[in-house]
Write a protein that holds these residues in place. Structure first.
Motif, PDB file in Angstrom:
ATOM      1  N   ARG A  70       0.597  -1.024  -0.039  1.00 14.17           N
ATOM      2  CA  ARG A  70       0.141  -0.108   0.083  1.00 14.17           C
ATOM      3  C   ARG A  70       0.807   0.986   0.093  1.00 14.17           C
ATOM      4  N   LEU A  71       2.026   1.015  -0.921  1.00 15.65           N
ATOM      5  CA  LEU A  71       2.718   2.409  -1.039  1.00 15.65           C
ATOM      6  C   LEU A  71       2.162   3.225  -2.172  1.00 15.65           C
ATOM      7  N   THR A  72       1.634   2.897  -3.062  1.00 14.95           N
ATOM      8  CA  THR A  72       1.039   3.225  -3.752  1.00 14.95           C
ATOM      9  C   THR A  72      -0.560   3.075  -4.373  1.00 14.95           C
ATOM     10  N   LYS A  73      -1.570   3.186  -5.084  1.00 11.73           N
ATOM     11  CA  LYS A  73      -2.523   2.673  -5.080  1.00 11.73           C
ATOM     12  C   LYS A  73      -2.897   1.914  -5.987  1.00 11.73           C
ATOM     13  N   THR A  74      -2.107   1.990  -7.110  1.00 14.24           N
ATOM     14  CA  THR A  74      -3.005   0.960  -8.110  1.00 14.24           C
ATOM     15  C   THR A  74      -1.413   0.507  -8.549  1.00 14.24           C
ATOM     16  N   ARG A  75      -0.934  -1.095  -8.722  1.00 10.33           N
ATOM     17  CA  ARG A  75       0.197  -1.603  -9.393  1.00 10.33           C
ATOM     18  C   ARG A  75       0.169  -0.845 -10.618  1.00 10.33           C
ATOM     19  N   SER A  76      -0.192  -0.332 -11.959  1.00 10.64           N
ATOM     20  CA  SER A  76       0.157   0.658 -12.513  1.00 10.64           C
ATOM     21  C   SER A  76       0.843   2.237 -12.179  1.00 10.64           C
ATOM     22  N   GLN A  77       0.683   2.413 -10.818  1.00 12.70           N
ATOM     23  CA  GLN A  77       0.770   3.585 -10.453  1.00 12.70           C
ATOM     24  C   GLN A  77       2.195   3.341 -10.160  1.00 12.70           C
ATOM     25  N   ALA A  78       2.849   2.083  -9.944  1.00 16.81           N
ATOM     26  CA  ALA A  78       3.918   1.113  -8.760  1.00 16.81           C
ATOM     27  C   ALA A  78       4.702   1.074 -10.538  1.00 16.81           C
ATOM     28  N   ALA A  79       4.487   1.020 -11.462  1.00 19.77           N
ATOM     29  CA  ALA A  79       5.472   0.499 -12.424  1.00 19.77           C
ATOM     30  C   ALA A  79       5.450   1.421 -13.308  1.00 19.77           C
ATOM     31  N   THR A  80       4.287   2.405 -13.822  1.00 17.22           N
ATOM     32  CA  THR A  80       4.890   3.694 -13.450  1.00 17.22           C
ATOM     33  C   THR A  80       5.882   5.092 -12.898  1.00 17.22           C
ATOM     34  N   ALA A  81       5.877   4.591 -11.657  1.00 18.86           N
ATOM     35  CA  ALA A  81       7.056   5.234 -10.647  1.00 18.86           C
ATOM     36  C   ALA A  81       8.229   4.490 -11.298  1.00 18.86           C
ATOM     37  N   CYS A  82       8.604   3.460 -11.140  1.00 21.66           N
ATOM     38  CA  CYS A  82       9.231   2.602 -11.291  1.00 21.66           C
ATOM     39  C   CYS A  82       9.955   3.209 -13.035  1.00 21.66           C
ATOM     40  N   ARG A  83       9.713   2.843 -13.851  1.00 20.22           N
ATOM     41  CA  ARG A  83       9.515   3.367 -15.122  1.00 20.22           C
ATOM     42  C   ARG A  83      10.352   5.446 -15.179  1.00 20.22           C
ATOM     43  N   GLY A  84       9.915   5.967 -14.211  1.00 15.02           N
ATOM     44  CA  GLY A  84      10.250   7.046 -14.142  1.00 15.02           C
ATOM     45  C   GLY A  84      10.932   7.229 -13.774  1.00 15.02           C
ATOM     46  N   GLY A  85      12.344   6.387 -12.922  1.00 14.60           N
ATOM     47  CA  GLY A  85      13.401   6.508 -11.739  1.00 14.60           C
ATOM     48  C   GLY A  85      12.695   7.121 -10.480  1.00 14.60           C
ATOM     49  N   HIS A  86      11.557   6.682 -10.299  1.00 16.39           N
ATOM     50  CA  HIS A  86      11.385   7.385  -8.590  1.00 16.39           C
ATOM     51  C   HIS A  86      11.401   6.283  -7.739  1.00 16.39           C
ATOM     52  N   VAL A  87      11.550   4.977  -8.224  1.00 14.07           N
ATOM     53  CA  VAL A  87      11.905   4.565  -6.874  1.00 14.07           C
ATOM     54  C   VAL A  87      13.201   3.059  -6.902  1.00 14.07           C
ATOM     55  N   ARG A  88      13.852   3.158  -6.444  1.00 16.05           N
ATOM     56  CA  ARG A  88      15.507   2.562  -6.152  1.00 16.05           C
ATOM     57  C   ARG A  88      15.306   1.778  -4.907  1.00 16.05           C
ATOM     58  N   VAL A  89      16.170   0.631  -4.884  1.00 16.80           N
ATOM     59  CA  VAL A  89      16.040   0.093  -4.251  1.00 16.80           C
ATOM     60  C   VAL A  89      18.149  -0.539  -4.535  1.00 16.80           C
ATOM     61  N   ASN A  90      18.825  -0.540  -3.322  1.00 18.27           N
ATOM     62  CA  ASN A  90      19.353  -0.444  -2.650  1.00 18.27           C
ATOM     63  C   ASN A  90      20.528   0.816  -3.362  1.00 18.27           C
ATOM     64  N   GLY A  91      19.834   1.873  -3.348  1.00 16.17           N
ATOM     65  CA  GLY A  91      20.332   3.189  -4.508  1.00 16.17           C
ATOM     66  C   GLY A  91      20.929   3.086  -5.138  1.00 16.17           C
ATOM     67  N   GLU A  92      19.807   2.053  -6.209  1.00 21.79           N
ATOM     68  CA  GLU A  92      19.996   2.119  -7.821  1.00 21.79           C
ATOM     69  C   GLU A  92      18.576   2.035  -8.092  1.00 21.79           C
ATOM     70  N   ARG A  93      18.014   3.332  -9.136  1.00 18.49           N
ATOM     71  CA  ARG A  93      16.993   2.709 -10.366  1.00 18.49           C
ATOM     72  C   ARG A  93      16.931   1.285 -10.613  1.00 18.49           C
ATOM     73  N   VAL A  94      15.552   1.035 -10.568  1.00 20.03           N
ATOM     74  CA  VAL A  94      14.745  -0.479 -10.634  1.00 20.03           C
ATOM     75  C   VAL A  94      14.218  -0.278 -12.527  1.00 20.03           C
ATOM     76  N   LYS A  95      13.797  -1.507 -12.619  1.00 21.61           N
ATOM     77  CA  LYS A  95      12.886  -1.370 -13.999  1.00 21.61           C
ATOM     78  C   LYS A  95      11.456  -1.963 -12.799  1.00 21.61           C
ATOM     79  N   PRO A  96      10.160  -2.280 -13.520  1.00 22.95           N
ATOM     80  CA  PRO A  96       9.468  -2.376 -12.539  1.00 22.95           C
ATOM     81  C   PRO A  96       9.409  -3.889 -12.536  1.00 22.95           C
ATOM     82  N   ALA A  97      10.098  -4.830 -12.481  1.00 23.25           N
ATOM     83  CA  ALA A  97       9.864  -6.324 -12.697  1.00 23.25           C
ATOM     84  C   ALA A  97      11.721  -6.911 -12.053  1.00 23.25           C
ATOM     85  N   GLN A  98      12.023  -5.435 -11.516  1.00 21.25           N
ATOM     86  CA  GLN A  98      13.177  -5.895 -10.901  1.00 21.25           C
ATOM     87  C   GLN A  98      12.572  -6.641  -9.926  1.00 21.25           C
ATOM     88  N   SER A  99      13.252  -7.846  -8.870  1.00 26.71           N
ATOM     89  CA  SER A  99      12.989  -9.008  -7.936  1.00 26.71           C
ATOM     90  C   SER A  99      13.452  -7.921  -6.377  1.00 26.71           C
TER      91      SER A  99
END
Length: 160
Positions: free
Chosen positions: A52-81
């Motif tokens: 529940r950090l985003t309302k929809t999964r498409s919002q989460a995927a868009t945030a990943c594609r836009g560079g707004h999500v970082r995992v351990n300091g690196e930008r990630v794609k939506p399918a990153q594990s």
């Protein structure tokens, strides 16, 4: 007519082709207690939506594609594990959320269960007195003119 057999939590699981679907639904939506989830990892966009950090999964995927999500300091794609222990930084709705993954889930769950899946390290918002004041215009004054805009920019310290 005999009643259906009862298990400890209601009707017993049916046998045959429906048994697998019935068991999967009943087991719950959480991954295994060790955090591996049986398969090991979960997609970043799916996990962000699930906790529940985003309302929809498409919002989460868009945030990943836009560079707004970082995992351990690196930008990630939506399918990153994701794995337990990863630090996820999400810039969403004007502020940054910093969470550490403690448990992997695949499906969206209620808020009390979602909070148990991460440790929130987000810094508290700044006090209101430190926030920049916003300009207040008189009601009915209309749109600001070019001169008004220049004055507002000068007051706010923005030189253009």
């Amino acid at each position: 007519m005999t009643p259906p057999p009862q298990g400890p939590r209601g009707p017993a699981a049916p046998a045959g082709p429906l048994a697998h679907a019935f068991r999967r639904r009943r087991v719950g939506r959480m991954a295994d207690d060790d955090g591996t989830g049986g398969g090991g990892a979960v997609r970043v966009d799916s996990w962000i939506w699930s906790v529940r950090l985003t309302k929809t999964r498409s919002q989460a995927a868009t945030a990943c594609r836009g560079g707004h999500v970082r995992v351990n300091g690196e930008r990630v794609k939506p399918a990153q594990s994701l794995r337990p222990g990863d630090e996820v930084r999400l810039f969403h709705a004007g502020h940054e959320r910093i969470v550490v993954v403690s448990r992997l889930i695949r499906k969206r769950v209620g808020a009390p269960a979602a909070v148990q899946c991460y440790v929130d390290n987000t810094p508290p918002p700044p006090p209101r007195e430190f926030a920049a004041p916003t300009g207040v215009r008189d009601r009915g004054a209309g749109r600001p003119t070019k001169r008004d805009r220049r004055e507002m920019d000068r007051l706010q310290g923005r030189q253009g």
